[in-house]
Design an enzyme around this catalytic site. Sequence first.
Site, PDB file in Angstrom:
ATOM      1  N   TYR A 151      54.938  48.419 -58.726  1.00 18.69           N
ATOM      2  CA  TYR A 151      54.479  46.923 -57.626  1.00 18.69           C
ATOM      3  C   TYR A 151      55.081  46.864 -56.680  1.00 18.69           C
ATOM      4  O   TYR A 151      54.256  46.563 -55.799  1.00 18.69           O
ATOM      5  CB  TYR A 151      54.192  46.033 -58.959  1.00 18.69           C
ATOM      6  CG  TYR A 151      53.917  45.128 -58.953  1.00 18.69           C
ATOM      7  CD1 TYR A 151      51.906  45.267 -59.608  1.00 18.69           C
ATOM      8  CD2 TYR A 151      53.677  44.159 -57.499  1.00 18.69           C
ATOM      9  CE1 TYR A 151      51.391  44.009 -59.118  1.00 18.69           C
ATOM     10  CE2 TYR A 151      53.166  43.275 -57.238  1.00 18.69           C
ATOM     11  CZ  TYR A 151      51.982  43.266 -58.004  1.00 18.69           C
ATOM     12  OH  TYR A 151      51.094  41.998 -57.950  1.00 18.69           O
ATOM     13  N   PHE A 163      32.748  44.276 -33.674  1.00 16.92           N
ATOM     14  CA  PHE A 163      32.174  45.372 -35.329  1.00 16.92           C
ATOM     15  C   PHE A 163      31.502  43.595 -36.062  1.00 16.92           C
ATOM     16  O   PHE A 163      32.270  42.962 -36.003  1.00 16.92           O
ATOM     17  CB  PHE A 163      33.189  45.794 -35.416  1.00 16.92           C
ATOM     18  CG  PHE A 163      32.564  46.499 -36.459  1.00 16.92           C
ATOM     19  CD1 PHE A 163      30.792  47.122 -36.642  1.00 16.92           C
ATOM     20  CD2 PHE A 163      32.581  46.283 -38.390  1.00 16.92           C
ATOM     21  CE1 PHE A 163      30.789  48.164 -37.204  1.00 16.92           C
ATOM     22  CE2 PHE A 163      31.918  46.392 -38.746  1.00 16.92           C
ATOM     23  CZ  PHE A 163      30.996  47.462 -39.183  1.00 16.92           C
ATOM     24  N   ASP A 164      30.671  43.847 -36.651  1.00 17.51           N
ATOM     25  CA  ASP A 164      30.169  43.108 -37.886  1.00 17.51           C
ATOM     26  C   ASP A 164      30.650  42.183 -39.024  1.00 17.51           C
ATOM     27  O   ASP A 164      30.911  41.310 -39.005  1.00 17.51           O
ATOM     28  CB  ASP A 164      28.516  43.519 -38.472  1.00 17.51           C
ATOM     29  CG  ASP A 164      29.019  45.228 -39.163  1.00 17.51           C
ATOM     30  OD1 ASP A 164      29.728  45.332 -38.927  1.00 17.51           O
ATOM     31  OD2 ASP A 164      28.138  45.002 -40.059  1.00 17.51           O
ATOM     32  N   ASP A 190      41.712  45.709 -32.885  1.00 14.16           N
ATOM     33  CA  ASP A 190      41.096  46.013 -33.545  1.00 14.16           C
ATOM     34  C   ASP A 190      41.049  48.068 -33.721  1.00 14.16           C
ATOM     35  O   ASP A 190      40.192  48.411 -33.048  1.00 14.16           O
ATOM     36  CB  ASP A 190      39.324  46.054 -33.861  1.00 14.16           C
ATOM     37  CG  ASP A 190      38.230  46.198 -34.964  1.00 14.16           C
ATOM     38  OD1 ASP A 190      38.909  46.717 -35.213  1.00 14.16           O
ATOM     39  OD2 ASP A 190      37.648  45.777 -35.189  1.00 14.16           O
ATOM     40  N   ALA A 248      40.669  50.281 -35.333  1.00  9.44           N
ATOM     41  CA  ALA A 248      40.114  51.479 -36.357  1.00  9.44           C
ATOM     42  C   ALA A 248      40.240  53.174 -35.827  1.00  9.44           C
ATOM     43  O   ALA A 248      40.068  54.377 -36.704  1.00  9.44           O
ATOM     44  CB  ALA A 248      38.406  51.038 -36.787  1.00  9.44           C
ATOM     45  N   LYS A 301      38.840  54.975 -40.679  1.00  8.88           N
ATOM     46  CA  LYS A 301      38.377  55.867 -39.451  1.00  8.88           C
ATOM     47  C   LYS A 301      39.611  56.582 -39.045  1.00  8.88           C
ATOM     48  O   LYS A 301      39.503  57.852 -39.771  1.00  8.88           O
ATOM     49  CB  LYS A 301      37.540  54.575 -38.337  1.00  8.88           C
ATOM     50  CG  LYS A 301      36.727  54.604 -38.710  1.00  8.88           C
ATOM     51  CD  LYS A 301      36.490  52.859 -39.755  1.00  8.88           C
ATOM     52  CE  LYS A 301      34.999  51.776 -39.262  1.00  8.88           C
ATOM     53  NZ  LYS A 301      35.391  51.173 -41.029  1.00  8.88           N
ATOM     54  N   HIS A 349      21.976  43.415 -43.051  1.00 10.79           N
ATOM     55  CA  HIS A 349      21.251  44.681 -43.202  1.00 10.79           C
ATOM     56  C   HIS A 349      22.191  45.721 -43.671  1.00 10.79           C
ATOM     57  O   HIS A 349      21.463  46.473 -45.081  1.00 10.79           O
ATOM     58  CB  HIS A 349      22.106  45.970 -42.066  1.00 10.79           C
ATOM     59  CG  HIS A 349      23.774  45.383 -41.933  1.00 10.79           C
ATOM     60  ND1 HIS A 349      24.739  44.147 -41.701  1.00 10.79           N
ATOM     61  CD2 HIS A 349      24.856  46.876 -42.360  1.00 10.79           C
ATOM     62  CE1 HIS A 349      25.651  44.736 -41.652  1.00 10.79           C
ATOM     63  NE2 HIS A 349      25.802  46.398 -41.895  1.00 10.79           N
TER      64      HIS A 349
HETATM   65  N1  F0G Z   1      36.247  47.298 -37.334  1.00  9.95           N
HETATM   66  C1  F0G Z   1      35.615  48.714 -36.906  1.00  9.95           C
HETATM   67  C2  F0G Z   1      35.609  48.832 -35.382  1.00  9.95           C
HETATM   68  C3  F0G Z   1      34.254  48.327 -37.377  1.00  9.95           C
HETATM   69  O1  F0G Z   1      33.978  49.713 -37.428  1.00  9.95           O
HETATM   70  C4  F0G Z   1      34.490  48.608 -39.061  1.00  9.95           C
HETATM   71  C5  F0G Z   1      34.387  49.336 -40.064  1.00  9.95           C
HETATM   72  C6  F0G Z   1      35.820  47.584 -39.503  1.00  9.95           C
HETATM   73  C7  F0G Z   1      36.290  46.835 -38.607  1.00  9.95           C
HETATM   74  C8  F0G Z   1      35.639  47.022 -40.941  1.00  9.95           C
HETATM   75  O2  F0G Z   1      36.765  48.278 -41.667  1.00  9.95           O
HETATM   76  O3  F0G Z   1      35.135  48.811 -43.089  1.00  9.95           O
HETATM   77  O4  F0G Z   1      37.686  49.349 -43.497  1.00  9.95           O
HETATM   78  O5  F0G Z   1      36.759  47.150 -44.247  1.00  9.95           O
HETATM   79  N2  F0G Z   1      33.232  50.179 -39.659  1.00  9.95           N
HETATM   80  C9  F0G Z   1      32.355  50.939 -41.211  1.00  9.95           C
HETATM   81  C10 F0G Z   1      31.414  51.919 -39.939  1.00  9.95           C
HETATM   82  C11 F0G Z   1      31.557  50.656 -41.765  1.00  9.95           C
HETATM   83  O6  F0G Z   1      30.773  52.618 -40.214  1.00  9.95           O
HETATM   84  O7  F0G Z   1      31.103  51.204 -38.044  1.00  9.95           O
HETATM   85  P1  F0G Z   1      36.211  48.307 -42.941  1.00  9.95           P
END
Ligand code: F0G
Length: 458
Positions: free
Chosen positions: A72, A124-125, A215, A217, A258, A450
């Site tokens: 833990y 990103f969304d 960000d 990813a 990613k 979506h």
């Molecule tokens: N930032 C970017 C640029 C992303 O593409 C994503 C996720 C996230 C943040 C959020 O990360 O999914 O680990 O919580 N993108 C996925 C996609 C869902 O299909 O492009 P997460």
Amino acid sequence: MKLPYAEPYKYKMIESIKRSTEEQRKKWIKEAHYNLFNLSSDKVFIDLLTDSGTGAMSDSQWAAMMTGDESYAGSTSFLKLKEVVQKITGYKYFLPTHQGRAAENVLFSVKVKEGDVVPGNSHFDTTKGHIEFRKAKAIDCSIDEATDTSLLHPFKGNIDIHKLEKVFKEHPKEKIPFVIFTITCNTSGGQPASMENIKAVSNLCKEYGISLIFDAARFAENAYFIKTREKGYENKTIKEIAKEFFSYGDGMTMSAKKDGLVNMGGFIALNDEEIYKEATVYNIMYEGFITYGGMNGRDMAALAVGLDESTEFDYLESRIEQVAYLGKRLTDFGVPVLQPYGGHAIFIDANKFVPTIPRDEYRAQALAIELYIVGGIRSVEIGTVLADRDPFTRKNRYPELELVRLAIPRRTYSQNHMDYIAVALKNIYDTRHEAKSGYRIIDEAPIMRHFTVKFEKI
Ligand code: F0G
């Protein structure tokens, strides 16, 4: 003759995928209310919904899983991961989270307040969601070139310095918690930012006393594009390039699903001790103790190896070139795709593909549904459905681009799969003039609709 790229790995294990008939798929997609997220994966032949958490781990990662320390507190897997993150990013402080949006939730809980503005390059969304949920505003400062889908600009993920400075001038410093720089920029098509632009944004941020958060990813893919497209970086390693751009910022949020080459995970890395300390409180509340943050010890162990593998050139070359191969096949068939090809995905320009379907009938969604029916291929709409409603007026937001994203999972599909996808799209393209109507929404959530939205065919 120059030898072509080839994957620097071979198969040791395979996973079966099932083909189905068009009749079956027509029935299944109707039952799923024309939302591809509602399909069970056994009804999908090639799954390009996302490149997030869908890649294949290496034998070294699976071996590392066995060494996972599930303590833990003070897990040695955490310590190993922290060491790798520090080595790659150069940031001092590290907090694991269960995925990328969780990292956003924790960091934004510290930094983003009601009435704030957060400039960036096409957020990103989930990023936008976490900003708007806090009654703050995301301001897109992407360069104008980003919306011209046929323009061959090498760094469409760049931030327009003048747009950014305008935001800095129009809002008091206290109202701008940070700039968020998404590398590569998913929303504008997996497009990279150049080192030159990152440096310029960093300098402007310093001038105005505003912090810069990445960000990150797909940071390794961004580094590959810098190496292959930006002068002066040809002879640098991916790891050197990544470390350099991270040095221009104050921290990062990461979806490890990613470029972490794992199925689940995320983290925050930072230089500021005060923010780190505040973030640990939210991490403990939302994610778990600071040495696991919602991740299993074994997952942290696999991520430590994954980060090392994803920042190697040979892997990245085969990855990005596979995506480009699909892009080239589609271009040869005349299918309008976003140029240049993205790092993680090919984006089909639905405005050019099916202009015959009205925009308020979700033409990109209609195309994604057709691709499923014709080929059993699951893609995702990046257009009006994803853009959601304006939080204040509740009207549909019509983004400049209506895209269908074919996200390619890492180390998962073969060149034959790419050929299959290209031919399925060609067949739809050849009959595109017959498409006249799209879909109508019959049910939707107030935010991030979506995922659960339901449609009916018009
Ligand atoms: N930032 C970017 C640029 C992303 O593409 C994503 C996720 C996230 C943040 C959020 O990360 O999914 O680990 O919580 N993108 C996925 C996609 C869902 O299909 O492009 P997460």
